[in-house]
Design a protein around this motif. Structure first.
Motif, PDB file in Angstrom:
ATOM      1  N   VAL A 157      29.762 -37.913   4.115  1.00  0.00           N
ATOM      2  CA  VAL A 157      28.944 -38.408   3.010  1.00  0.00           C
ATOM      3  C   VAL A 157      28.209 -37.204   2.451  1.00  0.00           C
ATOM      4  O   VAL A 157      27.619 -36.420   3.212  1.00  0.00           O
ATOM      5  N   GLY A 158      28.272 -37.025   1.143  1.00  0.00           N
ATOM      6  CA  GLY A 158      27.593 -35.912   0.489  1.00  0.00           C
ATOM      7  C   GLY A 158      26.628 -36.419  -0.567  1.00  0.00           C
ATOM      8  O   GLY A 158      26.930 -37.399  -1.273  1.00  0.00           O
ATOM      9  N   ARG A 159      25.487 -35.768  -0.692  1.00  0.00           N
ATOM     10  CA  ARG A 159      24.479 -36.155  -1.684  1.00  0.00           C
ATOM     11  C   ARG A 159      23.940 -34.904  -2.380  1.00  0.00           C
ATOM     12  O   ARG A 159      23.669 -33.891  -1.728  1.00  0.00           O
ATOM     13  N   GLU A 160      23.795 -34.988  -3.688  1.00  0.00           N
ATOM     14  CA  GLU A 160      23.159 -33.921  -4.447  1.00  0.00           C
ATOM     15  C   GLU A 160      21.681 -34.264  -4.582  1.00  0.00           C
ATOM     16  O   GLU A 160      21.317 -35.255  -5.219  1.00  0.00           O
ATOM     17  N   LEU A 161      20.839 -33.434  -3.976  1.00  0.00           N
ATOM     18  CA  LEU A 161      19.408 -33.689  -3.911  1.00  0.00           C
ATOM     19  C   LEU A 161      18.678 -32.902  -4.996  1.00  0.00           C
ATOM     20  O   LEU A 161      18.918 -31.694  -5.168  1.00  0.00           O
ATOM     21  N   LEU A 162      17.815 -33.577  -5.721  1.00  0.00           N
ATOM     22  CA  LEU A 162      16.932 -32.923  -6.678  1.00  0.00           C
ATOM     23  C   LEU A 162      15.597 -32.712  -5.962  1.00  0.00           C
ATOM     24  O   LEU A 162      14.943 -33.678  -5.549  1.00  0.00           O
ATOM     25  N   LEU A 163      15.206 -31.455  -5.794  1.00  0.00           N
ATOM     26  CA  LEU A 163      14.082 -31.108  -4.940  1.00  0.00           C
ATOM     27  C   LEU A 163      12.794 -30.906  -5.743  1.00  0.00           C
ATOM     28  O   LEU A 163      12.824 -30.492  -6.906  1.00  0.00           O
ATOM     29  N   SER A 164      11.683 -31.143  -5.074  1.00  0.00           N
ATOM     30  CA  SER A 164      10.390 -30.994  -5.737  1.00  0.00           C
ATOM     31  C   SER A 164       9.961 -29.536  -5.845  1.00  0.00           C
ATOM     32  O   SER A 164       9.159 -29.184  -6.703  1.00  0.00           O
ATOM     33  N   GLN A 165      10.524 -28.664  -4.960  1.00  0.00           N
ATOM     34  CA  GLN A 165      10.194 -27.246  -4.955  1.00  0.00           C
ATOM     35  C   GLN A 165      11.477 -26.426  -4.804  1.00  0.00           C
ATOM     36  O   GLN A 165      12.445 -26.888  -4.203  1.00  0.00           O
ATOM     37  N   PRO A 166      11.504 -25.191  -5.336  1.00  0.00           N
ATOM     38  CA  PRO A 166      12.687 -24.341  -5.151  1.00  0.00           C
ATOM     39  C   PRO A 166      12.971 -24.104  -3.666  1.00  0.00           C
ATOM     40  O   PRO A 166      12.060 -23.983  -2.853  1.00  0.00           O
ATOM     41  N   HIS A 167      14.262 -24.027  -3.322  1.00  0.00           N
ATOM     42  CA  HIS A 167      14.650 -23.919  -1.911  1.00  0.00           C
ATOM     43  C   HIS A 167      14.836 -22.487  -1.424  1.00  0.00           C
ATOM     44  O   HIS A 167      14.845 -22.233  -0.227  1.00  0.00           O
ATOM     45  N   GLU A 168      15.065 -21.525  -2.337  1.00  0.00           N
ATOM     46  CA  GLU A 168      15.213 -20.104  -2.001  1.00  0.00           C
ATOM     47  C   GLU A 168      16.470 -19.798  -1.185  1.00  0.00           C
ATOM     48  O   GLU A 168      16.567 -18.749  -0.547  1.00  0.00           O
ATOM     49  N   ALA A 195      18.038 -23.686  -8.227  1.00  0.00           N
ATOM     50  CA  ALA A 195      16.860 -23.510  -7.381  1.00  0.00           C
ATOM     51  C   ALA A 195      16.287 -24.826  -6.883  1.00  0.00           C
ATOM     52  O   ALA A 195      15.621 -24.865  -5.838  1.00  0.00           O
ATOM     53  N   THR A 196      16.548 -25.910  -7.598  1.00  0.00           N
ATOM     54  CA  THR A 196      16.014 -27.213  -7.180  1.00  0.00           C
ATOM     55  C   THR A 196      17.099 -28.272  -7.048  1.00  0.00           C
ATOM     56  O   THR A 196      16.802 -29.466  -7.032  1.00  0.00           O
ATOM     57  N   ARG A 197      18.354 -27.850  -6.962  1.00  0.00           N
ATOM     58  CA  ARG A 197      19.468 -28.785  -6.763  1.00  0.00           C
ATOM     59  C   ARG A 197      20.284 -28.315  -5.570  1.00  0.00           C
ATOM     60  O   ARG A 197      20.817 -27.210  -5.582  1.00  0.00           O
ATOM     61  N   MET A 198      20.373 -29.150  -4.560  1.00  0.00           N
ATOM     62  CA  MET A 198      21.089 -28.800  -3.331  1.00  0.00           C
ATOM     63  C   MET A 198      22.045 -29.938  -2.975  1.00  0.00           C
ATOM     64  O   MET A 198      21.628 -31.090  -2.839  1.00  0.00           O
ATOM     65  N   PHE A 199      23.317 -29.589  -2.843  1.00  0.00           N
ATOM     66  CA  PHE A 199      24.305 -30.572  -2.393  1.00  0.00           C
ATOM     67  C   PHE A 199      24.420 -30.466  -0.874  1.00  0.00           C
ATOM     68  O   PHE A 199      24.693 -29.384  -0.335  1.00  0.00           O
ATOM     69  N   VAL A 200      24.206 -31.575  -0.174  1.00  0.00           N
ATOM     70  CA  VAL A 200      24.219 -31.599   1.291  1.00  0.00           C
ATOM     71  C   VAL A 200      25.219 -32.651   1.756  1.00  0.00           C
ATOM     72  O   VAL A 200      25.163 -33.804   1.316  1.00  0.00           O
ATOM     73  N   GLU A 201      26.101 -32.234   2.654  1.00  0.00           N
ATOM     74  CA  GLU A 201      27.154 -33.135   3.131  1.00  0.00           C
ATOM     75  C   GLU A 201      27.129 -33.168   4.657  1.00  0.00           C
ATOM     76  O   GLU A 201      27.115 -32.121   5.310  1.00  0.00           O
ATOM     77  N   ASP A 202      27.115 -34.364   5.216  1.00  0.00           N
ATOM     78  CA  ASP A 202      27.180 -34.562   6.667  1.00  0.00           C
ATOM     79  C   ASP A 202      28.634 -34.878   7.011  1.00  0.00           C
ATOM     80  O   ASP A 202      29.182 -35.886   6.539  1.00  0.00           O
ATOM     81  N   THR A 203      29.267 -34.025   7.829  1.00  0.00           N
ATOM     82  CA  THR A 203      30.720 -34.060   8.019  1.00  0.00           C
ATOM     83  C   THR A 203      31.067 -34.166   9.500  1.00  0.00           C
ATOM     84  O   THR A 203      30.396 -33.593  10.350  1.00  0.00           O
ATOM     85  N   TYR A 204      32.180 -34.867   9.790  1.00  0.00           N
ATOM     86  CA  TYR A 204      32.617 -35.118  11.163  1.00  0.00           C
ATOM     87  C   TYR A 204      34.125 -34.936  11.273  1.00  0.00           C
ATOM     88  O   TYR A 204      34.874 -35.460  10.439  1.00  0.00           O
TER      89      TYR A 204
END
Length: 386
Positions: A157-168, A195-204
């Protein structure tokens, strides 16, 4: 009353493989009267596809380059006993861009927003009763019946997260296996789009394709919070289960998808046996189809079956590794195989993902202290060949 459409080529399925074939032909054969048949509102669905620099041959980059949304010089991996930054460039394609580029390449009327009910060697029957008669037909409608293949699964499952602060974060993390090992080999994959958009995927790497979406969503959120990424909104979510090939009857698989029907993508079995990724093969096939003059169904069948069966034969080594991963290693210990693999040279790793491992690469992968019990590895290989 049902109607009939006549054309040179009908491509059934506007996912990654079908869309690439249509794009390649529109660039190289603009005179061709083709139809791309896809019922979904967006060509390519809703996905992020990624690939390493070596995955696409230089002569085929004309096809991939216009589709790339993001690129990075290097990527990272992390395991309990080993972390590393590799210099290989990495690229991502967003389905929105894919849809826009493919759609813009098509002439009016060439995209048919219908579901195909039946696909034969000379005709396609659509859900509204219309019939497409074509000199050539390619079936690219997804994986089809894979019951004749022996498979493990890479599910996610992958989600593109819009973050409140830059992730660096400056590079993708292709595998973070420092997370708790659950349901096979588990890792988290992250792509810093902006800087504020991170795609995160949990993989198995799991024995089953079953996905508990809510559980994985919670794990993604926990992972993000653990890295200080505070989510304001989620702009994209995708999930899937990619096949990891261990063995099986390849010809039976092809017959199940339609006798003498040309095929592309997962339906053709054109995917990397260990990763399940189909993008590099889809680009190779589309670029090859764009160079041939005979696009009749018999000629396309010989071409697509020849490429797919040849790839299956050439990639037996990867299926052997998959047998050891799934059959010789305990699920919670599978990460050790990848941890050891990522201590090898960047060139070897790149050729592995491209499906082009040399004889020396294969020998290097298999030498040294094995990360699984030798007896179980031998038993797994014997079972695979049996």
């Amino acid at each position: 009353m049902a109607g009939q459409i006549d054309c040179d080529l009908a491509i059934v399925g506007g996912g990654l493989a079908g869309g690439l074939i249509a794009l390649a032909l529109r660039r190289k054969r603009p005179d061709l009267d083709l139809r791309l048949i896809e019922a979904s509102p967006q060509i390519g669905g809703d996905h992020v596809w990624s690939f390493f620099d070596r995955d696409v041959a230089k002569e085929d980059r004309w096809l991939a380059a216009p589709l790339v949304s993001y690129g990075w010089r290097g990527y990272e991996v992390a395991f309990p006993a080993h972390a590393r930054t590799l210099p290989t460039s990495y690229y991502s394609i967003e389905s929105e861009r894919f849809d826009r580029v493919v759609r813009a390449s098509l002439a009016p009327g060439q995209l048919i927003a219908q579901k195909a009910l039946a696909v034969g060697t000379t005709a396609v029957v659509l859900a509204d009763g219309d019939r497409i008669e074509a000199k050539g037909i390619i079936d690219a409608r997804g994986p089809g019946d894979m019951s004749s293949l022996d498979l493990g699964w890479q599910k996610f499952v992958g989600r593109e997260l819009l973050l409140s602060q830059p992730h660096e974060v400056t590079r993708p993390t292709i595998m973070d296996a420092t997370v708790e090992q659950i349901d096979g080999y588990r890792f988290v994959y992250s792509l810093p789009f902006t800087a504020t958009r991170m795609f995160v995927e949990d993989t198995y790497y799991s024995d089953t394709p079953t996905i508990d979406r809510d559980v994985l969503v919670d794990r993604i959120q926990d992972y993000a919070l653990g890295r200080g990424w505070v989510t304001e909104a989620v702009s994209r979510e995708e999930s899937g289960a990619l096949p990891v090939a261990i063995g099986g009857d390849f010809d039976a698989f092809w017959r199940a998808g339609g006798v003498r029907v040309p095929k592309a993508g997962l339906r053709a079995g054109l995917f990397h046996p260990t990763t399940g990724y189909s993008l590099p093969d889809a680009i190779r096939l589309a670029a090859r189809i764009a160079t041939v003059s005979d696009l009749s169904t018999p000629a396309l069948y010989d071409l697509t079956y020849g490429m797919a069966s040849g790839a299956w034969a050439d990639r037996a080594f990867y299926r052997t590794l998959d047998a050891m991963l799934f059959r010789a290693a305990e699920p919670e210990e599978r990460y050790r195989i990848l941890e050891r693999f990522y201590r090898l040279g960047p060139g070897l790793i790149g050729r592995f993902y491209a499906g082009r491992s040399s004889v020396m690469d294969k020998a290097r992968i298999l030498t040294g202290k094995p990360p699984v019990p030798v007896g179980r590895a031998i038993a797994a290989i014997r079972r695979q060949h049996a």
